[in-house]
Structure formats: C-alpha cells, structure tokens
Design an enzyme around this catalytic site. Structure first.
Site, mmCIF file in Angstrom:
data_model
loop_
_atom_site.group_PDB
_atom_site.id
_atom_site.type_symbol
_atom_site.label_atom_id
_atom_site.label_comp_id
_atom_site.label_asym_id
_atom_site.label_seq_id
_atom_site.Cartn_x
_atom_site.Cartn_y
_atom_site.Cartn_z
ATOM 1 N N GLY A 217 0.831 -1.200 0.000
ATOM 2 C CA GLY A 217 0.000 0.000 0.000
ATOM 3 C C GLY A 217 0.864 1.248 0.000
ATOM 4 O O GLY A 217 2.064 1.202 -0.277
ATOM 5 N N ILE A 218 0.263 2.342 0.345
ATOM 6 C CA ILE A 218 0.916 3.645 0.252
ATOM 7 C C ILE A 218 1.383 4.088 1.650
ATOM 8 O O ILE A 218 0.831 3.650 2.639
ATOM 9 C CB ILE A 218 -0.113 4.643 -0.316
ATOM 10 C CG1 ILE A 218 0.535 5.945 -0.696
ATOM 11 C CG2 ILE A 218 -1.271 4.862 0.609
ATOM 12 C CD1 ILE A 218 -0.418 6.851 -1.469
ATOM 13 N N GLY A 219 2.437 4.921 1.709
ATOM 14 C CA GLY A 219 2.815 5.541 2.975
ATOM 15 C C GLY A 219 4.175 5.133 3.474
ATOM 16 O O GLY A 219 4.935 4.440 2.804
ATOM 17 N N ILE A 221 5.151 3.127 5.885
ATOM 18 C CA ILE A 221 5.439 1.733 6.230
ATOM 19 C C ILE A 221 5.884 0.931 5.003
ATOM 20 O O ILE A 221 6.951 0.311 5.034
ATOM 21 C CB ILE A 221 4.241 1.083 6.973
ATOM 22 C CG1 ILE A 221 4.088 1.757 8.348
ATOM 23 C CG2 ILE A 221 4.409 -0.417 7.119
ATOM 24 C CD1 ILE A 221 2.854 1.376 9.127
ATOM 25 N N GLU A 240 -2.449 -3.535 -6.308
ATOM 26 C CA GLU A 240 -3.474 -2.580 -6.720
ATOM 27 C C GLU A 240 -2.801 -1.310 -7.255
ATOM 28 O O GLU A 240 -3.095 -0.842 -8.338
ATOM 29 C CB GLU A 240 -4.296 -2.273 -5.478
ATOM 30 C CG GLU A 240 -5.261 -1.167 -5.587
ATOM 31 C CD GLU A 240 -5.903 -0.919 -4.218
ATOM 32 O OE1 GLU A 240 -6.113 -1.881 -3.451
ATOM 33 O OE2 GLU A 240 -6.197 0.242 -3.915
ATOM 34 N N GLY A 338 -8.994 -1.323 -1.948
ATOM 35 C CA GLY A 338 -8.708 -2.738 -2.217
ATOM 36 C C GLY A 338 -8.144 -3.468 -1.021
ATOM 37 O O GLY A 338 -7.579 -4.558 -1.170
HETATM 38 N N1 COA Z 1 -7.343 7.131 16.418
HETATM 39 C C1 COA Z 1 -7.545 8.407 16.020
HETATM 40 N N2 COA Z 1 -6.883 8.949 14.992
HETATM 41 C C2 COA Z 1 -5.992 8.186 14.357
HETATM 42 C C3 COA Z 1 -5.733 6.865 14.722
HETATM 43 C C4 COA Z 1 -6.444 6.345 15.811
HETATM 44 N N3 COA Z 1 -6.251 5.096 16.219
HETATM 45 N N4 COA Z 1 -4.801 6.357 13.879
HETATM 46 C C5 COA Z 1 -4.489 7.317 13.014
HETATM 47 N N5 COA Z 1 -5.198 8.421 13.321
HETATM 48 C C6 COA Z 1 -5.170 9.676 12.596
HETATM 49 C C7 COA Z 1 -3.784 10.272 12.467
HETATM 50 O O1 COA Z 1 -3.451 11.070 13.571
HETATM 51 C C8 COA Z 1 -3.938 11.075 11.207
HETATM 52 O O2 COA Z 1 -4.687 12.247 11.498
HETATM 53 P P1 COA Z 1 -4.351 13.652 10.845
HETATM 54 O O3 COA Z 1 -4.464 13.443 9.345
HETATM 55 O O4 COA Z 1 -5.385 14.560 11.397
HETATM 56 O O5 COA Z 1 -2.955 13.929 11.290
HETATM 57 C C9 COA Z 1 -4.844 10.200 10.364
HETATM 58 O O6 COA Z 1 -5.562 9.387 11.266
HETATM 59 C C10 COA Z 1 -4.110 9.324 9.354
HETATM 60 O O7 COA Z 1 -3.164 8.561 10.031
HETATM 61 P P2 COA Z 1 -1.826 8.102 9.317
HETATM 62 O O8 COA Z 1 -1.287 7.008 10.136
HETATM 63 O O9 COA Z 1 -0.926 9.260 9.041
HETATM 64 O O10 COA Z 1 -2.427 7.593 7.947
HETATM 65 P P3 COA Z 1 -1.729 7.097 6.612
HETATM 66 O O11 COA Z 1 -1.573 8.219 5.690
HETATM 67 O O12 COA Z 1 -0.540 6.257 6.898
HETATM 68 O O13 COA Z 1 -2.903 6.168 6.038
HETATM 69 C C11 COA Z 1 -4.796 4.725 6.314
HETATM 70 C C12 COA Z 1 -3.389 5.107 6.801
HETATM 71 C C13 COA Z 1 -5.204 3.501 7.090
HETATM 72 C C14 COA Z 1 -5.776 5.853 6.571
HETATM 73 C C15 COA Z 1 -4.722 4.422 4.780
HETATM 74 O O14 COA Z 1 -3.770 3.448 4.532
HETATM 75 C C16 COA Z 1 -6.058 3.947 4.227
HETATM 76 O O15 COA Z 1 -6.902 4.749 3.946
HETATM 77 N N6 COA Z 1 -6.227 2.612 4.062
HETATM 78 C C17 COA Z 1 -7.458 2.011 3.578
HETATM 79 C C18 COA Z 1 -7.404 1.565 2.151
HETATM 80 C C19 COA Z 1 -6.276 0.670 1.781
HETATM 81 O O16 COA Z 1 -5.469 0.265 2.567
HETATM 82 N N7 COA Z 1 -6.232 0.331 0.497
HETATM 83 C C20 COA Z 1 -5.200 -0.472 -0.094
HETATM 84 C C21 COA Z 1 -3.930 0.292 -0.234
HETATM 85 S S1 COA Z 1 -3.398 0.551 -1.879
#
Ligand code: COA
Length: 443
Positions: A217-219, A221, A240, A338
């Site tokens: 995925g993205i990010g 990690i 994906e 996905g």
């Molecule tokens: N409780 C409250 N807030 C939380 C939290 C928790 N347990 N965990 C994270 N957050 C908040 C963070 O503080 C951050 O908030 P901000 O934007 O206001 O600073 C926000 O949620 C995003 O957290 P972060 O860890 O920086 O997200 P990310 O950019 O690494 O994305 C997902 C993580 C899960 C949101 C993202 O991967 C996603 O949308 N996944 C679903 C779809 C998917 O995985 N598809 C396949 C990949 S191609």
C-alpha cells in the site's frame, strides 16, 4: 476513416464538452492520477444552468470548486468511495457521501445500482498513436467498465501521460469527443519513514521470502519495507497500486518477477500513483501490465500468485481482530479501497500472508491503535474472520485461526507498553475475555 483524422474531427474545447452535461445526470470519471482536471475545473462555470448532477469519484487529487464551495449545493453532489482531505472537509456540509464497496466490485456495484445507466464518462488518455489508439495511461480501476457503459464518453488528452501497456488501449472510434489539456501530472512524493515505521518494515521484511509476490500500500510503512529487502531474490509485484518503492526494487534487481506464477516476468497493477520517476518507468515499459481493477484485485486472481504477501495499513485494530482503516470513529477518513480484496487474496494464495501494519499509537503517542473495541461508528475494513497478521513496532501478532483469548494475548504483546494493562482490563470489564482466562493464557 483513419484514426488520426477521426481524432481531429472529435476534438472540441473544454467548455464545449462541459456544455453537454444536463441536469439530473451522473458523471463517472477517471480516478486519482487519471482525473480529468480541465473538465472538472470547468464544470463549476456551468453551475447556474445545472441542478442535481451527481459526480461518481474515488481518491480525488484536487479540491475542485464543484465540491468545495457551499453555493454548489443542489447543483452538484459527490458520491465518493475513497475520501481524501477535500472530502473530509466538505462531508459535514452534506455535499459528499461515502459508498462502501470493495475495489474489485466498484464498477459493477455502481452499474448495478444505476441499472447500467451511466450518462457520461470523463477520463484521461495519451494522444493517439499512428493507428488511432490512445492509452488510458495511469489507471484502469473502473475506467474501462465505465467507458463501455456510458452514453457519452469524453477523454481529456494530456501529452504528459505515460503510454502504458496491458488493457489500457482504446481506439478513437470508441470515444465520442476529445479535449486537450497538457497539464503536469499529479505527483505523490514518498514520505520518509519514521523510526517506528523502520522497525515495522524490518519485521515485515522477515516475513517475505525469496520468490514472494508483493502488494504494498501507500505511505511510510511500505517505503520502510523496501529498504529491508535488499538481500531478497526474485520478488514479484501484483498490486493494486504501483508506487515509487517498487521501481527502486526493480532497478536494484530484487524485483525480477521471474518466479511469479501469474504473469511471470511482469509487474501487474491496476493504477499508478507516485512521482515522475514512476511515470517515466511505466512509459512504454513491456514489463508493466496495467489491467482492470475487477481482475487485478479479484481475491481469486490474487491467489494465483504463489507466496503472495499483501501489506496494508490501518487506523485501529480491536481484540477480536477487526481492522478499521477507513474511518476515525464515525468520521469517514478514506475508504476500504482494495484492502479487503488484497488481504483475502493473499491468504488464499499458497504460502501467502495478509499483513496489516500500523504504528502502535497515534496522536503523538497519546492514544493506542490497538484497542479493546473499535471506536463507536468505526467502519470495519477487515472483519475479524478475515484477519491474518498484525504488525506494529513491537512485533508480529498472528491472529488467523486463533480464538479471541489468544488474539488478545498476541495483540497486547505488540501494543505500546503504556496501554497494555488498559487493553487487558477493558477486555475483562467488557467480558470479551474474562479475567481468569487471561490469567491462564498469561502462564
Ligand atoms: N485514532 C484516532 N486517529 C488516528 C488513529 C487512531 N487510532 N490512527 C491514526 N489516526 C489519525 C492520524 O493522527 C492522522 O490524522 P491527521 O491526518 O489529522 O494527522 C490520520 O488518522 C491518518 O493517520 P496516518 O497514520 O498518518 O495515515 P496514513 O496516511 O498512513 O494512512 C490509512 C493510513 C489507514 C488511513 C490508509 O492506509 C487507508 O486509507 N487505508 C485504507 C485503504 C487501503 O489500505 N487500500 C489499499 C492500499 S493501496
């Protein structure tokens, strides 16, 4: 008639194209990097003559006026299956609503709901080649299905788009009109990994064997993982989303796709989103196949890859093993996309594994992401019965096939130490895992 001649005859201006939109119509469009920037920007200028136009979107890359401004109320409505920052901002104002779905069914679900009626499709493509074919370039998540279903198809041609191989080509005779808009491509730069993400990357890399096929995925990690894979051999990509890190692995000779059991020798993806480096890499690259989301993300297709490892990230995981990746409580944050497709597909693969990786805390260490129960209203992205492996900077929890008592133990071990007692105590108080059972399990 030859393709180039047809193309020239079908070429109109952006305002002319947008003038074809009528009240009460639905417009489907290219997603993410395939978004038709010129058409979406121009649509705001047609507000006064249009009522109740529905835009069907996913992962919008820009904050368009039609979505953002309160005076668009009643004129445009956004049905969106993956929120970005602009949608989160507008959601409380009621001009956008989330569509729950899985990526590989996104197009068919939508066409089911509309009884196969889609008024307009707006996509993006490269200029035509000498045979009159254009390439849909950066994405095929739903684009081919919508293009084939829509009554009116208009493509925004951008000479900066890479020409990609796979199922991306369409002949100009299949398109009603073209507009030209040679804007720079949207770029999503890789973010540097934090210390916690580096630790998570190290744990995950240990779970990836030579010859494995990856979906990342993205990010931060996924980025971190790639730097720990330097001594692996013959990895493959079936994903994906194609990202910059995969290009690094390919150029380092770690990704060869040689041992893949589906599309050997090829990287398979349904869309690409990254920097210009990625877009240059996929341009006329015979080792990259962009195929429809309904195929690439079908769990049974993913499962045809031997040792398939999927890595996705999440917001919360509870002690039942329910994974929330799409919302913060009731606040819609993104979407399922996905994630469930790839997580399920990896587990169906021989020697495969579905990994959910997340930092153990959020909000500067003040809250635990491993929780006794998901926040009220949280969307379940991976149900407890589908969960496999959870990784934080404290280690690896293998939950697949385990009872809730054992899941609690495994998750407490990878939670941040400041929250471990709280998770156990809550599990007891809520009678999810009674205290005496915790005691026995702890022995
Ligand atoms: N409780 C409250 N807030 C939380 C939290 C928790 N347990 N965990 C994270 N957050 C908040 C963070 O503080 C951050 O908030 P901000 O934007 O206001 O600073 C926000 O949620 C995003 O957290 P972060 O860890 O920086 O997200 P990310 O950019 O690494 O994305 C997902 C993580 C899960 C949101 C993202 O991967 C996603 O949308 N996944 C679903 C779809 C998917 O995985 N598809 C396949 C990949 S191609």
């Amino acid at each position: 008639m030859d393709g180039i001649k047809q193309y020239k005859e079908k070429l109109i201006s952006i305002p002319e194209a947008v003038a074809m939109v009528q009240s009460n119509q639905t417009i489907g469009m290219g997603l993410a990097g395939s978004e038709p920037v010129g058409l979406l920007t121009e649509l705001a200028n047609h507000r006064d003559r249009l009522e109740n136009v529905t835009l069907w979107t996913c992962l919008p890359m820009r904050a368009y006026d039609i979505f953002m401004h309160p005076e668009m109320e009643g004129h445009f409505f956004n049905e969106n299956w993956f929120y970005t920052g602009a949608d989160r901002k507008v959601h409380p104002e009621g001009r956008v609503s989330y569509i729950p779905n899985n990526l590989h069914c996104a197009a068919t679900d939508k066409l089911f709901a509309t009884k196969n009626q889609l008024n307009i499709f707006w996509g993006t493509a490269t200029p035509p080649d000498h045979r009159g074919f254009v390439s849909l370039s950066l994405g095929l998540i739903v684009e081919k299905e919508l293009l084939q279903a829509a009554d009116l198809v208009i493509l925004e041609i951008n000479e900066n788009l890479p020409w990609t191989y796979g199922d991306t080509q369409v002949h100009v005779s299949e398109i009603n009109y073209f507009v030209e808009n040679h804007v720079p491509l949207v770029e999503l730069p890789s973010t540097p990994s934090s210390e916690a993400e580096q630790k998570i990357g190290g744990y995950i890399a240990n779970l990836i064997e030579d010859g494995a096929t990856l979906q990342l995925g993205i990010g931060g990690i996924p980025n971190a993982i790639t730097s720990f894979l330097t001594d692996r051999k013959d990895l493959g990509i079936h994903t994906e989303m194609l990202v910059d890190g995969m290009v690094d692995l390919y150029e380092a000779g770690i990704v060869t796709n040689r041992r893949k059991t589906l599309y050997p020798g090829k990287m398979v993806a349904t869309f690409a989103l990254g920097t210009q480096k990625l877009y240059d890499f996929i341009d006329r690259n015979v080792s990259v196949e962009l195929l429809r989301g309904s195929y690439v993300n079908d769990p049974y297709v993913i499962a045809k890859n031997y040792k398939m490892v999927s890595v996705n990230t999440a917001i919360q995981v509870d002690i039942l093993g329910q994974v929330c990746s799409q919302s913060i409580g009731t606040r819609q944050f993104s979407g399922t996309g996905g994630q469930l497709d790839t997580h399920r597909g990896a587990q169906l693969s021989e020697g495969g594994r579905g990994i959910i990786a997340l930092r153990s805390t959020a909000k500067k260490g003040t809250i635990s992401t491993i929780v006794p129960t998901l926040a009220p209203g949280a969307g379940v992205t991976v149900p407890s019965q589908d969960v496999d492996t959870i990784v934080t900077e404290y280690g690896v929890a293998e939950l697949r096939g385990r009872c809730v008592r054992d899941r609690l133990e495994a998750l407490v071990r990878i939670a941040h130490p400041n929250f471990r007692d709280w998770i156990r105590e809550e599990a007891h108080q809520l009678n999810i895992v009674p205290n005496d059972i915790i005691f026995k399990a702890g022995k």
